[in-house]
Structure formats: C-alpha cells, structure tokens
Design an enzyme around this catalytic site. Structure first.
Site, PDB file in Angstrom:
ATOM      1  N   GLU A 191      -6.474  -0.422   8.310  1.00 15.75           N
ATOM      2  CA  GLU A 191      -5.248   0.326   8.349  1.00 15.75           C
ATOM      3  C   GLU A 191      -5.652   1.613   9.159  1.00 15.75           C
ATOM      4  O   GLU A 191      -5.162   2.696   9.176  1.00 15.75           O
ATOM      5  CB  GLU A 191      -4.777   0.827   7.074  1.00 15.75           C
ATOM      6  CG  GLU A 191      -4.370  -0.181   6.114  1.00 15.75           C
ATOM      7  CD  GLU A 191      -3.641   0.028   4.826  1.00 15.75           C
ATOM      8  OE1 GLU A 191      -4.157   1.300   4.430  1.00 15.75           O
ATOM      9  OE2 GLU A 191      -2.755  -0.560   4.315  1.00 15.75           O
ATOM     10  N   GLU A 260      -1.427  -7.592   3.455  1.00 14.55           N
ATOM     11  CA  GLU A 260      -1.166  -6.873   2.354  1.00 14.55           C
ATOM     12  C   GLU A 260       0.350  -7.025   2.083  1.00 14.55           C
ATOM     13  O   GLU A 260       1.145  -6.042   2.624  1.00 14.55           O
ATOM     14  CB  GLU A 260      -1.812  -5.511   2.316  1.00 14.55           C
ATOM     15  CG  GLU A 260      -3.370  -5.466   2.213  1.00 14.55           C
ATOM     16  CD  GLU A 260      -3.685  -4.089   2.156  1.00 14.55           C
ATOM     17  OE1 GLU A 260      -2.644  -3.197   1.673  1.00 14.55           O
ATOM     18  OE2 GLU A 260      -4.631  -3.769   2.160  1.00 14.55           O
TER      19      GLU A 260
END
Length: 860
Positions: A191, A260
């Site tokens: 991320e 995710e």
C-alpha cells in the site's frame, strides 16, 4: 525372538489414514509447477485459473487451530490462503530470530499445503494490518541515519536482509511452487501508493529498487505490489478496498487482481463494533468477476486475536474478528460463510468462460448492466447487475425476463438460468452465544452456580507507584516515550518532587491547584502523593489529548507521578514510524501563579516492577500475597489465580466485566490487553443495516454505548486439561477480579428465511430439481441433531432470526412439516413450494421462515 504379526492399533490406523489423506490432498501441489500470468489470469502449469483466496494471519491464532481454520476455508470454496510475514514478530532483536509456536511460518505454510491449497506470501516487510508499528521492529528506528520506506541505504539494507531471510527459508523447505510447494505468489512492499506522494522524489526510486531486489531473489513465482499504480514490470499491481470492480492494472499484460476485499472492518477500543452485510460483500465479489477479475482475496477470512502487545493503531482492540466468514474463535459465521461458499461454487462453474476471454458489456438501462463471457467452444456465462442502491428492476436478457433486486448481481453459468443472486441468501443464520461456565472445583463451593472465581482463590501484588527502581534515571525536560522505552513496555513513569513552602502561591492553606498535562498519547494516570488523582486517554482517531485536573498540594514535599501508557504503536500513514507518544508539557496553575514543570528535572522509569519480576509467569509465594480481604478497585495491582479447564470442547472466552484496563496471561501466555471500561459512543449505530449502497467502515456499527470489547478469546491449546491453569492480570486503573468469569462460545438458534424467488441450491443447478428453492438447516457440530423447531411459517412471514412472526397469510401445516422433516437429524432440506405446504395465498410470492435449535445426540 520371532516377530508376530499384529493388527494395527487405532492410533496407527488413524495415522496411516491421515498420511494417505495428506498425500492425496497435496498431489497437485507436491509436483513442481510453473506459475506465470497473462492479461486474464494467474497461469499455473499453462492453465489460466480463477482463484478465490482468504487471509489468515498465522500469529493471530494458534498452531492447534490452523488445520481446522484452513479446512473450513477449503470447505468454503477457497483455493488460496494469503498471509503477511511479520518482521517484528520474527526479529524482535536485531539479528535474533524467532519462528517458534504461533510464529512458525513454515509449519503454517505446510499445513496449508496439506489441505491442498495454495499460498500467497505477502512478505512486505511493511504489513500495516493494524499490527504494532506496521510490522517493523522498533530497533529499526534507532539505526543511525535511517529513514523508512525511501531510497535510504540503511533501511534498504535491513529490508533486503529480512526479505532474503524469509525467501531462503521458503526455498530451503521447498515451499515455492517451482519446488513442489504451495506458494504461487509473493508480495513486496504494501500500500505504498497510498502515501508515496509524501515521500518526495526518492519514492519512485525506492519502489523500483524494491521490485528489482524482490525479482533478483529468483522465487520463480510472480511478485505483486498492492495499491501501487506505478509498479514496474514484471510486478503485478493489485487493488485493495471494499470494491475493486473499477480497478485496472497498469499494463494490458497483467491480470486484474484484488488482494484485499475487506470482509468487515477492524475494532478499536472506544469504538462500536463494525460489520459488513454479506449481501454487499457478495455483490462486491460478483461485480469484480463480472468486470474481468480473476483473483480475489478476502481480508480477512479469519481475523483472529491480537495476542500480547501485537495490536497497532493505536487503540486497536485485542479482538481482530473483522466480521470475517470464520470468527475470532474459529467458528463459521453464518450466513456469511455459507452465502459466500455458494457464490464461490457458482463462480467456479463459470471458470472456463471467465478465463477464456474478456467480457462483452451491454447496458440494460439506467444502472443495469450485463457482462457476458463466451468461449470458442460455446461455453457461456453471464452476470446481470442492478447497481441502483434503492430500486429493484425487471430486465429482459436473451429474450427472458429476470428480476434484479437493488444492489445485486445475478449469475447465470449457462447464460440462461440464475444460479445465484447476491441479495438472496439461501444459507442459514447460526446465532452464536456465550454460555457462562464454572472453572473451579464445584465441591469447594456448592452454594453457587456462578462462573466467577471466588475471592479466596486470588493472590495479589501491589505495583509500586513512580520511579523508585534502581534502573530509574534523571533527565532535564520531558522525554518522548517511544524513543525512551523502545517499546519494551507499554509504560513509562514521569516523576517529580515539588517542595512547597508556607509562603508559596500554590499552597494557600490547602486551596486547590490545577495540573495541566499535554500528551501525545495514549493513556495517562496521574498520581499525587501516592494517590490516583486523574486519568485520561486519546482515541484511535486522535491519540493526543490535554488533561486538566484539580489537585491539592501540601506544605513540604509533594510527589507527582505520571504513568504514561501506549496502546499499540501507529501502523499506517505517511511517516507513521515517527509518530511519538508520551508527555510533552506539565504546568501547575491557579488564579495567582503558573509554574511550568516541563523543563524541570524529571525521574524516569521504563516499565513496571511486575514486568521485571516476570509476574505473568512467576508463582513464587514470596512474591504473591494473600489477605483475608482481597484489595479491589485499586490501581496498579497484579492478581493471580488458578482455574480448571472449562468442560466440553467449545471455544473459551474470559469476560473482564468488572475490571478496568490491563493485560492478561493464561499459563504464561499473554492473551492481550483488556479494556472493558472504554465504551463506544452512544450514537452511530443502526438497528438494521441496509446492505444497499456503498459500504464504509462506519456504515454498519453495533454495540453503541457498550464496552468495545468485554470478552477475550483464550485458545483451547493454552489451557491444560486435567491440571490447574494459572490466570494472571495486571490491573492498571482498578477493578474487581472476583467478577472475572469464563464463557463458552456455542451455537444457539438456527434460522433460515428462503422465498420461492430464491435460486435453487447451487449443487442442484444442473438437475431436475432446478426450479425449486430449498431451505437447508444443519447443526454445526457433527454429534448434534436438531432437537426442536421453535417457529415455522410458509406464506408472508417477516422479521429476523429469533423474532420471526407470521404475516397476513400462513400455512397451517408448516410447523408440523418442519418438525417431521428435521427433528432428530443433523441436517434437513425442505422445498419452498406449495406442493409441500399448500397455497395459503394465491398470486403472492411466498417464503418459508424457520427457527430451530440443536442439542447433543449422546445417549445419557
């Protein structure tokens, strides 16, 4: 002596059967495989694959739980288990590694392989994950000239060293797919794209370096970077979020992957309990595959528990349940698990068409879409979507009418018949309850059936107040807490003595003075002359705070002891590693004068005496005290008792209602921080959450005005059967340990509500039973049977599980039919049809609602 042939023992027979099962399960995985990718999918041995994945973090459960969790994942239709690798867990001290117990990464991966599933290994080594310091070891912070997550040589050196360590371990154990192992994907960084802009011009060179470093390790499986739009080839950039159907990879040569899909949301101390309706979660998954996706991972599929001091945040709770399909205790959460299992089965029915080509899109009207996959051989799969968040619709597709509820997707594996609709749940709801249980010898106290532990069972130790140990040190000015403690303890004492003379403006014959404290967080306890005077804490949204408290200073020496406590270190955001904690300002003031103590000489003590004595694992009688009256509601008190293993095999929890805040250990193992006095705000919850429309972590919240967490999981493997078990508590602010109780997590009612408009069972799509919906009930335990049917109505029933009621029309035979079909068996199937129940109201779409319960099938 001649050998005599013997029959195999039950144990040896079981072991042989287990070995044969493992060999058969891993047949596909044990052979070396080539893993690559193209624009449509991950390719395994030359075959494009639709892959359904779920996250299970090995240290958030125990090795004894792993096989069952993984098997339930497989039974739920998963192909892949995804996990992070937690750097600070494995290298808590620089150069010293730990892979034992819950940290046994190799054992976890081999357990996944034994079940016949693949692994996506997310090495990071930054993980976020609501994990302490984002998974970075705190010692990293103290390396000279280091700067995290940029093109910085000290940081890159340590990151490469740890990444290489993990890769080499996997290679040594032959765990990569090219070696015959289960690992088909690896991840580097995590991320970073969300924060990259804050790191300046070296951010891109850092990402390029990370990609090059990872690929140079020659793992022979693809590497991914999530949330990294500029991931360099051959790294696959992937999506994280509640919805990823709009995501496109940065190259037409890369597949559309979702690393995710947030199945719920995390819980914070001081917050309500978030949950995500399965209708919305299934909608998000179906939309992703509808619009070209082929790899999807649930974050989390099993969330687990933040044992010890592993939670991040700050203020992340000990529970990491995440409203996942498998709950914190390892039980399937219904209907979420079952509805997703049915979705997975239908997606797999479409796999041949999904991987063969890109979809063809057709607009069916405003907010109405069709995507069709067709193969050259004639296979066809269609997804029909209504993305309106309010209005249902009836559309025409291939000349046939289809009803689409708002915010739903219907899947047609043959482009004709609806096998699944995301808004129509066939799976049962299983109500999970906590049943309180005795945990000590009943013969010693026959007068009570309480689950609490009596006063006479407890011992205690009073933690000294302030910086009085030989390791205390002095410093002029206030020190930042994390730089001082290096996170070796949650606690840091700031202590100062003030000499008040008779003519001091702060005395005034005992009049009151205001103590003002500025803190970066997270929690503060103020002691004045040995007495707890005030407390305050921040929150997950803002850890910092200001405390103002009226105190009385006496003539002569006055001692002020400030205990600052952390509740997990920050784990996310730009430069999160530089976020501080602790006290930054202390001022005394009244209407006559102000005295700033911030630049005075302070005495510091890192940690607690009880920590240095290892009281969590210390049973010496000389340390623990016993009095006829146990000290209760006293701050800074350690408590110790023994308990018997709860009966039955159900998961165990401790209810800390009655305690304040602290940490708990069972047989020397920390089960995490407890904090039942930090309650959620009274507002912000919804009685019934509408699944329609965009989801966020604050949309669906329950438990407002209640403790964020009062029940704490104790894995069965930590509890010794047939022996006394030791429970140790450190109570920070004051509580009554005699109110601590034990509970078992059990299945309560089984409920289901299925209408005539629901699709038939997924497994019956290609049979003659295609036309009828079926209500299915099943007891979660294999040795239980349905013992009662409490409610049954066919017609227009309404309400929710445990509160069903009859509608305007109802078959008079429904209850008797369900009782005959279901009582005495573990599972039953009943067609939702007028052929079974008659027709209580013509020209109305009818439904069947049932509530039942299970009990043991043992004959006693």
């Amino acid at each position: 002596m001649a050998a005599h042939p013997t029959l195999p023992s039950p144990v040896s027979t079981s072991l042989l059967l287990l070995l044969l099962l493992l060999l058969s399960c891993c047949y596909e995985l044990c052979a070396a495989a080539t893993v690559s990718y193209d624009h449509r999918a991950v390719v395994i041995d030359g075959k494009r694959r639709v892959l359904l994945s779920g996250s299970i973090h090995y240290p958030r459960s125990t090795p004894e739980m792993w096989p069952d969790l993984i098997q339930k994942s497989k039974d739920g239709g998963l192909d892949v288990i995804e996990t992070y690798v937690f750097w600070n867990l494995h290298e808590p001290v620089q150069g010293q590694y730990d892979f034992g117990g819950r940290k046994d990464l190799v054992k976890f991966i081999k357990t996944v392989a034994a079940a016949g599933l693949y692994v996506h290994l997310r090495i990071g080594p930054y993980v976020c994950a609501e994990w302490n310091y984002g998974g970075f070891p705190v010692w990293l912070h103290f390396i000279p000239q280091i700067k995290f997550r940029i093109d910085n040589d000290p940081f890159k050196k340590e990151m490469q060293k740890f990444t290489t360590k993990i890769v080499d371990m996997m290679k040594k154990e032959k765990l990569f797919a090219s070696q015959g192992g289960p690992i088909i994907l690896s991840q580097i960084e995590n991320e970073y794209g969300n924060v990259e802009k804050y790191y300046g011009p070296t951010a891109k060179s850092y990402i390029d370096w990370a990609a090059s470093m990872a690929t140079s390790l020659n793992v022979s499986v693809p590497w991914v970077m999530c949330q990294q739009d500029n991931a360099p080839d051959p790294i696959i950039n992937t999506c994280n979020g509640f919805y990823c159907d709009n995501f496109k990879p940065n190259s037409e040569k890369k597949p559309k992957m979702w690393t995710e899909n947030w199945s719920g949301w995390f819980l914070s101390f001081g917050g309500g309990v978030p949950y995500r309706p399965v209708e919305d979660l299934a909608f998000a998954v179906a939309r992703f595959f509808q619009r070209g996706g082929t790899f999807q991972n649930y974050y989390m599929y099993h969330g687990g528990t933040n044992f010890g001091r592993t939670s991040g945040g700050p203020f992340i709770s000990t529970s990491y349940d995440y409203d996942a399909p498998i709950d914190e205790y390892g039980l399937v959460r219904q209907p979420k698990w079952g509805h997703l299992r049915d979705l997975h089965k239908v997606i797999k029915q479409c796999e041949e068409a999904l991987v063969a080509t890109d979809p063809t899109y057709t607009s069916l009207g405003k907010n109405l879409e069709a995507h069709v996959y067709k193969t050259a051989s004639g296979r066809c799969a269609a997804f029909l979507a209504n993305i309106d968040d309010h209005s249902d619709a009836t559309i025409t597709f291939n000349g046939k009418p289809y009803h689409l509820p708002a915010w739903s997707v219907s899947i047609l594996p043959d482009c004709q018949n609806v096998a699944f609709n995301t808004a129509k749940i066939n799976s049962q709801t299983t109500v999970l309850e906590m049943k309180y249980t005795k945990t000590y010898d009943q013969a010693a106290d026959e007068s009570t059936d309480s689950s609490e532990i009596s006063e006479s069972e407890w011992k205690f130790f009073s933690e000294p107040i302030g910086s009085i140990n030989s390791t205390a040190f002095k410093n002029v000015g206030l020190l930042e807490q994390i730089n001082t403690t290096a996170d070796t303890s949650d606690y840091l004492w700031y202590s100062i003595s003030i000499d008040v003379k008779g003519n001091e403006p702060f005395l005034f014959n005992g009049t009151q003075t205001t103590l003002h404290v500025d803190s970066l967080g997270h929690v503060l306890r103020v002691f004045v002359n040995g007495k707890l005077s005030a407390s305050k804490q921040g929150s997950n949204a803002d850890a910092s705070f200001k405390l103002e408290n009226v105190i009385t200073l006496a003539s002569g020496q006055n001692r002020i002891d400030l205990l600052s406590a952390t509740v997990g270190l920050k784990n996310y955001g730009q430069f999160f590693d530089l976020t501080g904690a602790g006290i930054t300002g202390v001022i005394l003031k009244n209407h006559n004068a102000t005295r700033d103590l911030s630049s005075s000489q302070w005495t510091y003590q890192i940690g607690l005496k009880g920590e240095k004595l290892a009281l969590h694992d210390n049973t010496q009688n000389s340390t623990w005290m016993t009095l006829s009256s146990l000290p209760r509601n006293q701050p800074l008190t350690w408590y110790m008792t023994y308990f018997d293993a709860p009966k039955d095999g159900d998961p165990v929890a401790i209810d800390f209602t009655g305690m304040g805040k602290g940490e708990a250990w069972v047989n020397g193992h920390s089960i995490g921080r407890y904090w039942p006095t930090y309650t959620a705000p009274p507002n912000g919850c919804v009685k019934s959450c509408d699944y329609r429309g965009q989801f966020s972590g604050s949309k669906c919240v329950k438990n407002c005005g209640q403790p964020s967490q009062s029940l704490y999981h104790v894995p069965r493997s930590l509890i010794q059967q047939g022996k006394k078990n030791r429970l140790v508590l450190f109570e920070e602010v004051g509580g009554d340990p005699t109110l601590v109780s034990f509970a078992l997590r059990k299945a309560g009612s089984l409920c289901a509500h299925v209408s005539q408009s629901h699709p038939p069972p997924v497994d019956a799509v290609n049979t003659a039973q295609r036309k009828d919906a079926v209500l299915h009930l099943e007891c979660p335990h294999s040795d239980h049977v349905i013992s009662s049917v409490k409610f049954a109505s066919f017609g227009t029933p309404h309400g929710t599980c445990r509160s069903y009621s009859h509608g305007n029309c109802s078959s008079t035979t429904a209850l008797a039919i369900l009782q005959q079909a279901c009582i005495g068996v573990r599972s039953c199937d009943v067609k939702v049809s007028t052929e079974v129940f008659g027709d209580p109201c013509r020209d109305v779409v009818k439904s069947l609602a049932v509530e039942a319960s299970c009990s043991s099938n043992e004959v006693g």
